[in-house]
Motif scaffolding. Structure first.
Motif, PDB file in Angstrom:
ATOM      1  N   LEU A 184      32.751   8.229  39.748  1.00  0.00           N
ATOM      2  CA  LEU A 184      31.810   8.573  40.819  1.00  0.00           C
ATOM      3  C   LEU A 184      32.504   8.725  42.162  1.00  0.00           C
ATOM      4  O   LEU A 184      32.164   9.610  42.943  1.00  0.00           O
ATOM      5  CB  LEU A 184      30.711   7.515  40.916  1.00  0.00           C
ATOM      6  CG  LEU A 184      29.782   7.384  39.703  1.00  0.00           C
ATOM      7  CD1 LEU A 184      28.790   6.257  39.913  1.00  0.00           C
ATOM      8  CD2 LEU A 184      29.047   8.696  39.443  1.00  0.00           C
ATOM      9  N   SER A 185      33.455   7.848  42.464  1.00  0.00           N
ATOM     10  CA  SER A 185      34.190   7.943  43.719  1.00  0.00           C
ATOM     11  C   SER A 185      35.527   7.242  43.572  1.00  0.00           C
ATOM     12  O   SER A 185      35.706   6.387  42.700  1.00  0.00           O
ATOM     13  CB  SER A 185      33.394   7.325  44.878  1.00  0.00           C
ATOM     14  OG  SER A 185      33.219   5.939  44.700  1.00  0.00           O
ATOM     15  N   GLY A 186      36.470   7.585  44.448  1.00  0.00           N
ATOM     16  CA  GLY A 186      37.805   7.010  44.386  1.00  0.00           C
ATOM     17  C   GLY A 186      38.771   7.918  43.646  1.00  0.00           C
ATOM     18  O   GLY A 186      38.387   8.911  43.023  1.00  0.00           O
ATOM     19  N   CYS A 205      25.464  12.849  41.236  1.00  0.00           N
ATOM     20  CA  CYS A 205      26.476  11.947  41.778  1.00  0.00           C
ATOM     21  C   CYS A 205      27.137  12.444  43.054  1.00  0.00           C
ATOM     22  O   CYS A 205      27.802  11.660  43.747  1.00  0.00           O
ATOM     23  CB  CYS A 205      27.538  11.650  40.725  1.00  0.00           C
ATOM     24  SG  CYS A 205      28.453  13.072  40.136  1.00  0.00           S
ATOM     25  N   SER A 206      26.970  13.720  43.396  1.00  0.00           N
ATOM     26  CA  SER A 206      27.610  14.216  44.619  1.00  0.00           C
ATOM     27  C   SER A 206      26.985  15.545  45.035  1.00  0.00           C
ATOM     28  O   SER A 206      26.270  16.191  44.261  1.00  0.00           O
ATOM     29  CB  SER A 206      29.120  14.401  44.400  1.00  0.00           C
ATOM     30  OG  SER A 206      29.372  15.401  43.433  1.00  0.00           O
ATOM     31  N   GLY A 207      27.269  15.929  46.284  1.00  0.00           N
ATOM     32  CA  GLY A 207      26.852  17.229  46.763  1.00  0.00           C
ATOM     33  C   GLY A 207      25.388  17.293  47.151  1.00  0.00           C
ATOM     34  O   GLY A 207      24.795  16.318  47.615  1.00  0.00           O
ATOM     35  N   ALA A 208      24.792  18.452  46.917  1.00  0.00           N
ATOM     36  CA  ALA A 208      23.386  18.670  47.234  1.00  0.00           C
ATOM     37  C   ALA A 208      22.506  18.012  46.184  1.00  0.00           C
ATOM     38  O   ALA A 208      22.937  17.738  45.064  1.00  0.00           O
ATOM     39  CB  ALA A 208      23.095  20.167  47.300  1.00  0.00           C
ATOM     40  N   ARG A 221      25.839  22.949  45.892  1.00  0.00           N
ATOM     41  CA  ARG A 221      26.651  22.557  44.738  1.00  0.00           C
ATOM     42  C   ARG A 221      26.435  21.067  44.500  1.00  0.00           C
ATOM     43  O   ARG A 221      26.502  20.262  45.430  1.00  0.00           O
ATOM     44  CB  ARG A 221      28.133  22.835  44.980  1.00  0.00           C
ATOM     45  CG  ARG A 221      29.020  22.528  43.761  1.00  0.00           C
ATOM     46  CD  ARG A 221      30.489  22.753  44.104  1.00  0.00           C
ATOM     47  NE  ARG A 221      30.765  24.137  44.417  1.00  0.00           N
ATOM     48  CZ  ARG A 221      31.059  25.062  43.515  1.00  0.00           C
ATOM     49  NH1 ARG A 221      31.119  24.732  42.226  1.00  0.00           N
ATOM     50  NH2 ARG A 221      31.309  26.300  43.877  1.00  0.00           N
ATOM     51  N   SER A 222      26.165  20.697  43.250  1.00  0.00           N
ATOM     52  CA  SER A 222      25.908  19.301  42.896  1.00  0.00           C
ATOM     53  C   SER A 222      26.832  18.870  41.762  1.00  0.00           C
ATOM     54  O   SER A 222      27.081  19.639  40.828  1.00  0.00           O
ATOM     55  CB  SER A 222      24.460  19.108  42.429  1.00  0.00           C
ATOM     56  OG  SER A 222      23.541  19.567  43.386  1.00  0.00           O
ATOM     57  N   GLY A 223      27.343  17.640  41.869  1.00  0.00           N
ATOM     58  CA  GLY A 223      28.071  17.042  40.763  1.00  0.00           C
ATOM     59  C   GLY A 223      27.094  16.218  39.925  1.00  0.00           C
ATOM     60  O   GLY A 223      26.324  15.420  40.461  1.00  0.00           O
ATOM     61  N   LEU A 224      27.125  16.412  38.606  1.00  0.00           N
ATOM     62  CA  LEU A 224      26.180  15.754  37.706  1.00  0.00           C
ATOM     63  C   LEU A 224      26.899  15.063  36.562  1.00  0.00           C
ATOM     64  O   LEU A 224      27.912  15.569  36.049  1.00  0.00           O
ATOM     65  CB  LEU A 224      25.223  16.778  37.070  1.00  0.00           C
ATOM     66  CG  LEU A 224      24.482  17.763  37.950  1.00  0.00           C
ATOM     67  CD1 LEU A 224      23.677  18.710  37.073  1.00  0.00           C
ATOM     68  CD2 LEU A 224      23.584  17.030  38.919  1.00  0.00           C
ATOM     69  N   TYR A 225      26.378  13.913  36.155  1.00  0.00           N
ATOM     70  CA  TYR A 225      26.732  13.343  34.856  1.00  0.00           C
ATOM     71  C   TYR A 225      25.525  13.494  33.941  1.00  0.00           C
ATOM     72  O   TYR A 225      24.390  13.140  34.316  1.00  0.00           O
ATOM     73  CB  TYR A 225      27.145  11.876  34.975  1.00  0.00           C
ATOM     74  CG  TYR A 225      28.593  11.737  35.377  1.00  0.00           C
ATOM     75  CD1 TYR A 225      29.605  11.975  34.457  1.00  0.00           C
ATOM     76  CD2 TYR A 225      28.953  11.414  36.677  1.00  0.00           C
ATOM     77  CE1 TYR A 225      30.938  11.893  34.812  1.00  0.00           C
ATOM     78  CE2 TYR A 225      30.285  11.324  37.047  1.00  0.00           C
ATOM     79  CZ  TYR A 225      31.271  11.565  36.108  1.00  0.00           C
ATOM     80  OH  TYR A 225      32.585  11.492  36.466  1.00  0.00           O
ATOM     81  N   LEU A 226      25.763  14.041  32.761  1.00  0.00           N
ATOM     82  CA  LEU A 226      24.729  14.240  31.759  1.00  0.00           C
ATOM     83  C   LEU A 226      25.031  13.346  30.572  1.00  0.00           C
ATOM     84  O   LEU A 226      26.060  13.501  29.905  1.00  0.00           O
ATOM     85  CB  LEU A 226      24.688  15.702  31.313  1.00  0.00           C
ATOM     86  CG  LEU A 226      24.470  16.740  32.420  1.00  0.00           C
ATOM     87  CD1 LEU A 226      24.552  18.138  31.854  1.00  0.00           C
ATOM     88  CD2 LEU A 226      23.135  16.518  33.118  1.00  0.00           C
ATOM     89  N   ALA A 227      24.156  12.375  30.336  1.00  0.00           N
ATOM     90  CA  ALA A 227      24.305  11.447  29.213  1.00  0.00           C
ATOM     91  C   ALA A 227      23.268  11.799  28.153  1.00  0.00           C
ATOM     92  O   ALA A 227      22.078  11.938  28.466  1.00  0.00           O
ATOM     93  CB  ALA A 227      24.111  10.007  29.685  1.00  0.00           C
TER      94      ALA A 227
END
Length: 210
Positions: free
Chosen positions: A66-68, A145-148, A184-190
């Motif tokens: 997610l970060s780092g 998780c990030s972006g818009a 632009r969006s960062g996504l995690y899809l589980a």
């Protein structure tokens, strides 16, 4: 059947199984399960220093970043995995002895775990710009998780808006889902699907498993 928004800012905080950190528990099944008897669990944790991961016998694990800068996971038999911007998802068995090393400072991770005798899972990172369609799964978790922010819509439902740090948990609901955003969006899809043994347990419990 269930559709609900999960917000990391209001998620309950729990100690790691080995007591060396704190986890934000985003979702768990069954809802009253603990760390030794869950079927699946979705969480996020901050890792501030090198050290061992907790042991989870019989559990498959996938980690997202997610970060780092990232983590190096040292596994038995001189096997290592690197979780970083180039490889945003890694997977490994939960019973292994895993030692972690920070690549460059603390990280926040996204953690998907499932009991392999009952569930199979997949975790993917995607960047969304514009529109994407998603099919159905027994359990689907869409985490921004990030972006818009983004909007999740289905033909028979009002659109659901997600901001960074929020996820949509969809259980036993037919798709497809249309994801849209204005940037632009960062996504995690589980995605989680029950094994034959897991499906039998779900059938016995009925709606109470949700």
């Amino acid at each position: 059947m269930s559709i609900r928004i999960i917000d990391s800012s209001t998620a309950r905080q729990l100690p790691w199984k080995n007591g060396k950190g704190v986890t934000l528990e985003l979702a768990i099944a069954p809802p009253d399960a603990g760390l030794d008897d869950f079927d699946w669990r979705i969480s996020s944790a901050r890792v501030d220093s090198a050290g061992p991961f907790s042991h989870y016998p019989g559990i498959d694990r996938s980690l997202g970043l997610l970060s780092g800068a990232g983590l190096r996971l040292n596994l038995p038999e001189q096997v290592s995995l690197e979780l970083d911007s180039h490889t945003p998802v890694v997977a490994f068995p939960g019973e292994l002895d895993v030692q972690t090393k920070l690549l460059d400072g603390p990280v926040q991770d996204f953690n998907l775990m499932s009991r392999r005798s009952r569930w199979q899972h997949r975790l993917h990172y995607r960047e969304l710009q514009g529109q994407q369609w998603l099919g159905s799964s027994a359990v689907l978790f869409i985490y921004c998780c990030s972006g818009a922010g983004l909007t999740c819509a289905r033909a028979d439902n009002a659109p659901i808006s997600l901001s960074v740090g929020q996820g949509l948990l969809v259980q036993n609901e037919a798709g497809p889902w249309r994801l849209t955003n204005q940037g632009r969006s960062g996504l995690y899809l589980a995605r989680l699907e029950p094994t034959s043994a897991g499906q039998e347990a779900i059938d016995r419990l009925g709606d109470n498993w949700l």
